[in-house]
Scaffold this motif. Structure first.
Motif, PDB file in Angstrom:
ATOM      1  N   UNK A  37       0.300  -0.941   0.345  1.00  0.00           N
ATOM      2  CA  UNK A  37      -0.055  -0.290  -0.241  1.00  0.00           C
ATOM      3  C   UNK A  37       0.946   0.527  -0.293  1.00  0.00           C
ATOM      4  N   UNK A  38       1.408   1.904  -1.365  1.00  0.00           N
ATOM      5  CA  UNK A  38       1.947   3.069  -1.085  1.00  0.00           C
ATOM      6  C   UNK A  38       1.000   4.151  -0.921  1.00  0.00           C
ATOM      7  N   UNK A  39       1.589   5.481   0.122  1.00  0.00           N
ATOM      8  CA  UNK A  39       0.368   6.255   0.586  1.00  0.00           C
ATOM      9  C   UNK A  39       1.458   7.432  -0.924  1.00  0.00           C
ATOM     10  N   UNK A  40       2.442   7.232  -1.899  1.00  0.00           N
ATOM     11  CA  UNK A  40       2.015   8.246  -2.854  1.00  0.00           C
ATOM     12  C   UNK A  40       2.522   7.805  -4.372  1.00  0.00           C
ATOM     13  N   UNK A  41       2.060   6.467  -4.244  1.00  0.00           N
ATOM     14  CA  UNK A  41       1.255   6.706  -6.271  1.00  0.00           C
ATOM     15  C   UNK A  41       2.596   5.546  -6.553  1.00  0.00           C
ATOM     16  N   UNK A  42       3.958   5.182  -5.524  1.00  0.00           N
ATOM     17  CA  UNK A  42       4.824   4.860  -6.898  1.00  0.00           C
ATOM     18  C   UNK A  42       4.930   5.770  -7.689  1.00  0.00           C
ATOM     19  N   UNK A  43       4.392   7.202  -6.873  1.00  0.00           N
ATOM     20  CA  UNK A  43       5.818   8.220  -7.803  1.00  0.00           C
ATOM     21  C   UNK A  43       6.659   8.813  -6.749  1.00  0.00           C
ATOM     22  N   UNK A  97      -3.865   8.229  -4.409  1.00  0.00           N
ATOM     23  CA  UNK A  97      -3.192  10.246  -5.078  1.00  0.00           C
ATOM     24  C   UNK A  97      -3.410  10.716  -3.586  1.00  0.00           C
ATOM     25  N   UNK A  98      -1.423  11.590  -3.130  1.00  0.00           N
ATOM     26  CA  UNK A  98      -1.640  12.726  -1.795  1.00  0.00           C
ATOM     27  C   UNK A  98      -1.349  13.283  -2.447  1.00  0.00           C
ATOM     28  N   UNK A  99      -1.752  14.691  -1.931  1.00  0.00           N
ATOM     29  CA  UNK A  99      -2.277  15.964  -2.195  1.00  0.00           C
ATOM     30  C   UNK A  99      -1.587  16.138  -1.928  1.00  0.00           C
ATOM     31  N   UNK A 100      -0.535  15.717  -1.009  1.00  0.00           N
ATOM     32  CA  UNK A 100       0.855  16.780  -0.289  1.00  0.00           C
ATOM     33  C   UNK A 100       2.180  16.854  -1.490  1.00  0.00           C
ATOM     34  N   UNK A 116      -2.809  12.580 -11.096  1.00  0.00           N
ATOM     35  CA  UNK A 116      -2.010  11.720 -10.596  1.00  0.00           C
ATOM     36  C   UNK A 116      -2.134  10.570 -10.873  1.00  0.00           C
ATOM     37  N   UNK A 117      -3.589   9.691 -10.630  1.00  0.00           N
ATOM     38  CA  UNK A 117      -2.890   8.469 -10.443  1.00  0.00           C
ATOM     39  C   UNK A 117      -3.144   7.867 -11.935  1.00  0.00           C
ATOM     40  N   UNK A 118      -3.490   8.127 -12.925  1.00  0.00           N
ATOM     41  CA  UNK A 118      -2.622   7.859 -14.177  1.00  0.00           C
ATOM     42  C   UNK A 118      -1.236   7.800 -14.467  1.00  0.00           C
ATOM     43  N   UNK A 119      -0.595   8.351 -14.212  1.00  0.00           N
ATOM     44  CA  UNK A 119       0.684   8.590 -13.594  1.00  0.00           C
ATOM     45  C   UNK A 119       1.240   7.172 -12.779  1.00  0.00           C
ATOM     46  N   UNK A 120       0.753   7.333 -11.918  1.00  0.00           N
ATOM     47  CA  UNK A 120       0.979   5.745 -10.552  1.00  0.00           C
ATOM     48  C   UNK A 120       0.788   4.441 -11.770  1.00  0.00           C
ATOM     49  N   UNK A 141      -3.694  -3.199  -9.712  1.00  0.00           N
ATOM     50  CA  UNK A 141      -3.702  -1.920  -9.601  1.00  0.00           C
ATOM     51  C   UNK A 141      -4.631  -1.490  -9.412  1.00  0.00           C
ATOM     52  N   UNK A 142      -4.601  -1.305  -7.361  1.00  0.00           N
ATOM     53  CA  UNK A 142      -5.839  -0.492  -6.613  1.00  0.00           C
ATOM     54  C   UNK A 142      -5.500   1.019  -5.991  1.00  0.00           C
ATOM     55  N   UNK A 143      -6.261   1.369  -6.966  1.00  0.00           N
ATOM     56  CA  UNK A 143      -6.747   2.975  -6.437  1.00  0.00           C
ATOM     57  C   UNK A 143      -6.979   4.028  -5.222  1.00  0.00           C
ATOM     58  N   UNK A 144      -6.433   4.701  -5.011  1.00  0.00           N
ATOM     59  CA  UNK A 144      -6.651   5.384  -3.428  1.00  0.00           C
ATOM     60  C   UNK A 144      -6.714   6.433  -3.871  1.00  0.00           C
ATOM     61  N   UNK A 145      -8.157   7.342  -3.678  1.00  0.00           N
ATOM     62  CA  UNK A 145      -8.219   8.567  -4.024  1.00  0.00           C
ATOM     63  C   UNK A 145      -7.714   9.824  -2.670  1.00  0.00           C
ATOM     64  N   UNK A 146      -7.236   9.154  -1.753  1.00  0.00           N
ATOM     65  CA  UNK A 146      -6.230   9.726  -0.913  1.00  0.00           C
ATOM     66  C   UNK A 146      -6.909  10.710   0.177  1.00  0.00           C
ATOM     67  N   UNK A 147      -7.955  10.179   0.695  1.00  0.00           N
ATOM     68  CA  UNK A 147      -9.063  11.275   1.668  1.00  0.00           C
ATOM     69  C   UNK A 147      -7.958  11.425   3.273  1.00  0.00           C
ATOM     70  N   UNK A 148      -7.858  12.771   3.276  1.00  0.00           N
ATOM     71  CA  UNK A 148      -7.291  13.322   3.984  1.00  0.00           C
ATOM     72  C   UNK A 148      -5.512  13.639   3.941  1.00  0.00           C
TER      73      UNK A 148
END
Length: 263
Positions: free
Chosen positions: A108-114, A134-137, A152-156, A170-177
């Motif tokens: 579970x990568x909170x920086x989206x493989x980026x 997705x990580x808005x930070x 962001x997630x397309x890049x991931x 591949x599973x996607x997470x919109x990164x709430x918070x």
């Protein structure tokens, strides 16, 4: 491992950290962590997600060596005994490679493989599912929030596929918070169905988060009902996995919602 679309999978949160926003320090010791994981499985968790570095704002960054020092004793015990897939929450390829070698099932990568250029290759090498969040930070594209998440997630997705990660993994997470406001988090929940167009299963992680605190004016551990509400809304908008602290309550809500909306 998963039959997405047939049910909502419950991912239980286990923090091996002294400083997580909701339960920091409670499961920092091996025995307490193992007991907590087994309790979540007994309550119906389908996956256990283990993190050894807090991702709350202002939290202390830890080295890969320290992350592994926290993870390894718990994983050595749980991989042999837990009976459900284990996910490890890390954005470091070095950590991912080590824990996958121990028998972990998901990263579970909170920086989206980026963040770590080697992460996607490690995922491909071990042929396991990865949650790309997705990580808005770490995102400068901040117009429409759903548009930002999609870009962001397309890049991931491209990074994953470019390294040889299978589509099904591949599973996607919109990164709430994560670097987004409570208002933006609420908008994401309202518009989750728009993310289904990316073509991959969705994970929703709202459990006890600040969005709920803004609405309810309650501390994290008193946000159970608020989390349940977002679980139900998420399922109605096409979410496949919910990542939660409170297993029993969210599982029951998911079972009812699944019975109505997945038939």
């Amino acid at each position: 491992m998963f039959d997405f679309g047939s049910k909502t999978y419950i991912m239980g949160i286990l923090n091996l950290t002294p400083d997580s926003f909701s339960d920091g320090g409670e499961y920092f010791q091996k025995d307490e962590a193992v007991e907590r994981a087994k309790k979540m499985v007994a309550q119906g968790a389908d996956i256990i997600d283990i993190g050894a570095e807090s991702t709350r704002p202002g939290s202390e960054k830890v080295s890969a060596a320290e992350e592994l020092r926290r993870l390894t004793p718990v994983l050595n015990k749980l991989v042999a005994e837990i009976g459900v897939p284990i996910s490890v929450d890390t954005y470091k390829a070095e950590v991912a490679k080590e824990v996958l070698g121990l028998g972990v099932d998901i990263i579970n990568d909170v920086r989206g493989l980026q963040w770590d250029e080697d992460m996607a290759q490690v995922i491909a090498e071990y042929d396991v599912p990865v949650v790309a969040m997705y990580n808005g930070r770490f995102c400068n594209d901040r117009g429409d929030i759903i548009g930002s998440i999609k870009n962001f997630l397309r890049k991931s997705i491209d990074l994953a596929k470019g390294a040889g990660v299978k589509e099904k993994n591949i599973i996607l997470d919109p990164g709430i918070g994560f670097g987004i406001s409570a208002e933006e988090s609420m908008e994401i929940v309202r518009r989750l169905s728009e993310l289904k167009g990316l073509g991959h299963p969705l994970l929703l992680g709202t459990s006890r988060k600040s969005m709920l605190g803004e609405i309810l004016d309650l501390p994290p551990k008193e946000r159970v009902e608020g989390t349940v509400a977002t679980t139900v809304m998420g399922i109605m908008h096409g979410v496949d996995i919910v990542r939660v602290h409170d297993i029993k309550e969210n599982l029951r809500a998911a079972q009812v919602t699944d019975a109505i909306f997945r038939k």
